[in-house]
Design a protein around this motif. Structure first.
Motif, PDB file in Angstrom:
ATOM      1  N   PHE A  26       0.816  -1.205   0.000  1.00 15.40           N
ATOM      2  CA  PHE A  26       0.000   0.000   0.000  1.00 15.40           C
ATOM      3  C   PHE A  26       0.858   1.266   0.000  1.00 15.40           C
ATOM      4  CE2 PHE A  26      -3.590  -2.627   0.279  1.00 15.40           C
ATOM      5  CZ  PHE A  26      -4.680  -1.841  -0.050  1.00 15.40           C
TER       6      PHE A  26
ATOM      7  N   ILE B 253       1.435   1.617  -3.594  1.00 20.15           N
ATOM      8  CA  ILE B 253       0.199   2.057  -4.253  1.00 20.15           C
ATOM      9  C   ILE B 253       0.027   3.563  -4.088  1.00 20.15           C
ATOM     10  CG2 ILE B 253      -2.328   2.015  -4.024  1.00 20.15           C
ATOM     11  CD1 ILE B 253      -2.085  -1.021  -3.556  1.00 20.15           C
TER      12      ILE B 253
ATOM     13  N   ALA C  69       4.329  -3.027  -5.870  1.00 22.36           N
ATOM     14  CA  ALA C  69       3.117  -3.239  -5.077  1.00 22.36           C
ATOM     15  C   ALA C  69       2.527  -4.621  -5.351  1.00 22.36           C
ATOM     16  CB  ALA C  69       2.090  -2.157  -5.377  1.00 22.36           C
TER      17      ALA C  69
ATOM     18  N   VAL D 183      -3.103  -4.289   6.509  1.00 27.83           N
ATOM     19  CA  VAL D 183      -2.089  -3.536   5.767  1.00 27.83           C
ATOM     20  C   VAL D 183      -1.626  -2.252   6.463  1.00 27.83           C
ATOM     21  CG1 VAL D 183      -2.851  -4.454   3.558  1.00 27.83           C
ATOM     22  CG2 VAL D 183      -3.844  -2.312   4.408  1.00 27.83           C
TER      23      VAL D 183
ATOM     24  N   ALA E  63      -7.383  -4.999   4.009  1.00 28.76           N
ATOM     25  CA  ALA E  63      -7.594  -4.927   2.557  1.00 28.76           C
ATOM     26  C   ALA E  63      -8.084  -6.278   2.058  1.00 28.76           C
ATOM     27  CB  ALA E  63      -6.300  -4.555   1.848  1.00 28.76           C
TER      28      ALA E  63
ATOM     29  N   THR F 166      -8.307  -6.240  -4.122  1.00 27.53           N
ATOM     30  CA  THR F 166      -7.165  -5.335  -4.241  1.00 27.53           C
ATOM     31  C   THR F 166      -6.256  -5.753  -5.391  1.00 27.53           C
ATOM     32  OG1 THR F 166      -7.227  -4.902  -1.861  1.00 27.53           O
ATOM     33  CG2 THR F 166      -5.199  -4.343  -3.018  1.00 27.53           C
TER      34      THR F 166
ATOM     35  N   THR G 152      -8.740   0.512  -4.692  1.00 27.21           N
ATOM     36  CA  THR G 152      -8.002  -0.243  -3.673  1.00 27.21           C
ATOM     37  C   THR G 152      -8.079   0.459  -2.325  1.00 27.21           C
ATOM     38  OG1 THR G 152      -5.842   0.835  -4.006  1.00 27.21           O
ATOM     39  CG2 THR G 152      -6.377  -1.011  -5.458  1.00 27.21           C
ATOM     40  N   LEU G 153      -8.032   1.786  -2.332  1.00 24.86           N
ATOM     41  CA  LEU G 153      -8.095   2.548  -1.078  1.00 24.86           C
ATOM     42  C   LEU G 153      -9.508   2.552  -0.503  1.00 24.86           C
ATOM     43  CD1 LEU G 153      -5.820   5.561  -2.125  1.00 24.86           C
ATOM     44  CD2 LEU G 153      -5.166   3.484  -0.882  1.00 24.86           C
TER      45      LEU G 153
ATOM     46  N   LEU H  30     -10.731  -0.527   1.703  1.00 20.64           N
ATOM     47  CA  LEU H  30     -10.204  -0.773   3.043  1.00 20.64           C
ATOM     48  C   LEU H  30     -11.316  -0.712   4.097  1.00 20.64           C
ATOM     49  CD1 LEU H  30      -6.935   1.374   2.991  1.00 20.64           C
ATOM     50  CD2 LEU H  30      -7.115  -1.107   2.757  1.00 20.64           C
TER      51      LEU H  30
END
Length: 230
Positions: free
Chosen positions: A49, A52, A74, A119, A170, A175, A201-202, A205
């Protein structure tokens, strides 16, 4: 969840010989719930991350070519995280999101059990903390975002009040899929689409309490403390 007052530890460390300071710091930090939670964080997941976020910054700045190596890194770290013992499987409905950090707007919860990777984490400062202690919490959170748990632990020594610690999870498959799309878009010189994929991806979470993570991942699975593995 409560956080043991850190100033008491600082006072005891002041009486500790310099040669054993590092050992004593580790011993005392491990007594804290946040310190124990660090053992469950995935070092590869944190690195993934971090890369990322680095790739996202580069894409946002128009440095598309420079973002490609960060995306490759990543992906490698995420693959390694998926093979480690710090992952666990659960349905999202059972995760009990932390009230201090609601899921992102537009977040679509998974309806099937999935593998989750711890993560990262975040200290939550209360409104009653003194400004300098709030600043220390903010510094520690930035260090956690970069994966530097050891420095975060040291920064938190000046905070002598109870502080909550929550852990970012995550969803592995989701992801990986978004990261793969971001890489394809970046290689195809489509930065906007790549940014959208990284944002997915964020936004995926989920933040949970450290108590939940300690239950989901027994200490025997967490392995060596991330706070001392840097």
């Amino acid at each position: 969840m409560r956080f043991i007052p850190l100033m008491a530890v600082a006072a005891s460390l002041a009486l500790t010989p310099v040669a054993s300071h590092a050992t004593s710091l580790h011993t005392h930090w491990e007594q804290y719930k946040a310190g124990r939670a660090f053992r469950h964080l995935s070092m590869d997941g944190q690195k993934a991350f971090g890369d990322i976020l680095k790739a996202r910054d580069l894409l946002a700045a128009g440095n598309t070519d420079a973002a490609i190596p960060a995306l490759y890194d990543a992906s490698k770290s995420l693959t390694a995280a998926g093979k480690a013992s710090t992952k666990f499987q659960a349905a999202e409905a059972s995760l009990q999101p932390a009230p201090q950090h609601a899921p992102a707007t537009g977040h679509v919860p998974s309806s099937t059990p999935t593998d989750w990777i711890p993560v990262g984490g975040e200290f939550i400062a209360s409104e009653t903390l003194a400004p300098e202690k709030k600043a220390a919490v903010a510094t520690a959170n930035k260090q956690l975002q970069s994966g530097d748990t050891q420095q975060a632990a040291q920064s938190m020594q000046v905070v002598g009040e109870d502080v909550d610690f929550i852990v970012a999870l995550a969803p592995l498959a989701q992801t990986q899929g978004a990261l793969n799309r971001a890489t394809v878009f970046t290689e195809g010189r489509q930065p906007k689409e790549a940014l959208d994929a990284l944002d997915q991806t964020l936004n995926s979470l989920i933040f949970v309490s450290q108590d939940f993570v300690e239950t989901a991942i027994p200490a025997t699975q967490g392995g060596k403390s991330a706070a001392t593995s840097k």
